[in-house]
Design an enzyme around this catalytic site. Sequence first.
Site, PDB file in Angstrom:
ATOM      1  N   LYS A   1      14.550  -1.992  -2.636  1.00 60.61           N
ATOM      2  CA  LYS A   1      15.236  -3.243  -2.272  1.00 60.61           C
ATOM      3  C   LYS A   1      16.742  -3.113  -2.058  1.00 60.61           C
ATOM      4  O   LYS A   1      17.486  -4.095  -2.162  1.00 60.61           O
ATOM      5  CB  LYS A   1      14.967  -4.370  -3.301  1.00 60.61           C
ATOM      6  CG  LYS A   1      13.546  -4.558  -3.719  1.00 60.61           C
ATOM      7  CD  LYS A   1      12.540  -4.438  -2.609  1.00 60.61           C
ATOM      8  CE  LYS A   1      12.536  -5.576  -1.622  1.00 60.61           C
ATOM      9  NZ  LYS A   1      11.479  -5.322  -0.573  1.00 60.61           N
TER      10      LYS A   1
ATOM     11  N   GLY B   1      18.087  -1.967   0.819  1.00 64.04           N
ATOM     12  CA  GLY B   1      18.444  -2.017   2.242  1.00 64.04           C
ATOM     13  C   GLY B   1      17.761  -0.928   3.057  1.00 64.04           C
ATOM     14  O   GLY B   1      18.219  -0.590   4.156  1.00 64.04           O
TER      15      GLY B   1
ATOM     16  N   HIS C   1      11.761   6.356  -2.163  1.00 67.22           N
ATOM     17  CA  HIS C   1      12.501   5.691  -3.249  1.00 67.22           C
ATOM     18  C   HIS C   1      12.682   6.661  -4.419  1.00 67.22           C
ATOM     19  O   HIS C   1      13.097   6.256  -5.504  1.00 67.22           O
ATOM     20  CB  HIS C   1      11.736   4.466  -3.763  1.00 67.22           C
ATOM     21  CG  HIS C   1      11.716   3.302  -2.813  1.00 67.22           C
ATOM     22  ND1 HIS C   1      12.783   2.952  -2.031  1.00 67.22           N
ATOM     23  CD2 HIS C   1      10.731   2.388  -2.546  1.00 67.22           C
ATOM     24  CE1 HIS C   1      12.459   1.879  -1.312  1.00 67.22           C
ATOM     25  NE2 HIS C   1      11.231   1.531  -1.604  1.00 67.22           N
TER      26      HIS C   1
ATOM     27  N   SER D   1      16.582  -9.092  -5.769  1.00 66.62           N
ATOM     28  CA  SER D   1      15.709  -8.808  -4.635  1.00 66.62           C
ATOM     29  C   SER D   1      14.397  -8.175  -5.110  1.00 66.62           C
ATOM     30  O   SER D   1      13.308  -8.527  -4.633  1.00 66.62           O
ATOM     31  CB  SER D   1      16.437  -7.883  -3.657  1.00 66.62           C
ATOM     32  OG  SER D   1      15.637  -7.626  -2.536  1.00 66.62           O
TER      33      SER D   1
END
Length: 316
Positions: free
Chosen positions: A68, A70, A129, A159
């Site tokens: 989260k 971007g 990630h 987010s």
Amino acid sequence: MASYFSYAQAGSMDFSKILHQAPEGTFHRIPLVPVHGIPLMKLIATSWDKVEKFQARKDDLLIATYPKAGTTWMQEIVDCIMNHGEVEKTRRAPTHVRSPFLEMFLPPPVPSGIDMLEVAPSPRLVKTHLPYELVPQSFWQQKCKVIYVARNAKDNAVSYYHFDRMNKMQPDPGTWDEYVVKFLKSDVGWGSWFSHVLGWWDARDKHDVLYVFYEDMKEDPKREIRKVMRFLGKDLSEDVVEKIYQHTSFTAMKENPMANYSTIPSNVLDQSVSSFMRKGEVADWMNHFTVSQNQIFDEEYEKRMGGSTLTFRCKI
Ligand code: PPS
């Protein structure tokens, strides 16, 4: 490009269809299991040897982020740049097909990120990630370039909370109050925000890493697009920068089915709970944190980040 187009088209259709047809509950709140101390979705943990052994290619570009921060925005910008600003070409397939998610494993027959990457033509745009220390070694052996996007912890937590509400694969986030505690305890998918941003900050000294801040992208998107272009060795005109800027604005991406994850069915991402393209702002945390949550968060933040040269802006 022709072969990539057909690969991507087929991939996008199959992917959505397979997810849609999965038996009820297949993707429901998959538990987290630690991998080298990092909590990851169980299916990732059980397939971990495949991630470790993944073979990077020299011209792979890795887009690494804490969830989260971007990612999707950067994936879209880079795809535009790689297509020399011909933004129509980015509409060939959804984000997760154009730029597969390295460590993502879902129940078969859903193709894994690695399945998709293995058949993708070069140059591949790889999403991860993973914290720095868990990235497959082949990326470093091949001297791959990496773009890391970081977002201030408070907006990142907000987010992630809304995403975990709508992403049926992730553990239930509970209430916001409960989630703040879980986030600070690193009891969320991909673990500690603190270790993640710091680990990748240090990685800049060892590898070809461009470290970008979400807040900078919001403040001056064209400046950041130019920065990414230079990093990728592309010399594109200002007209092209303008085109990429328009195509990757929050409003444009929210409306773009190839960028807004609307091709993923609601048994996986339930956008009636919260949109994937939710707000796209800096300082939305101010609408969520109570005075007391903010104080607890700031104290922990100081303990974890105090003394580092890495600084974030929580407002612009
Ligand atoms: S994921 O699931 O980890 O890949 O999600 P990720 O793409 O990293 O993060 C989603 C958040 O990024 C926002 N976003 C944008 N903000 C500004 N401009 C553009 N173009 C843009 N595209 C995505 C998205 O809205 C999520 O943030 P929140 O704060 O939840 O709105």
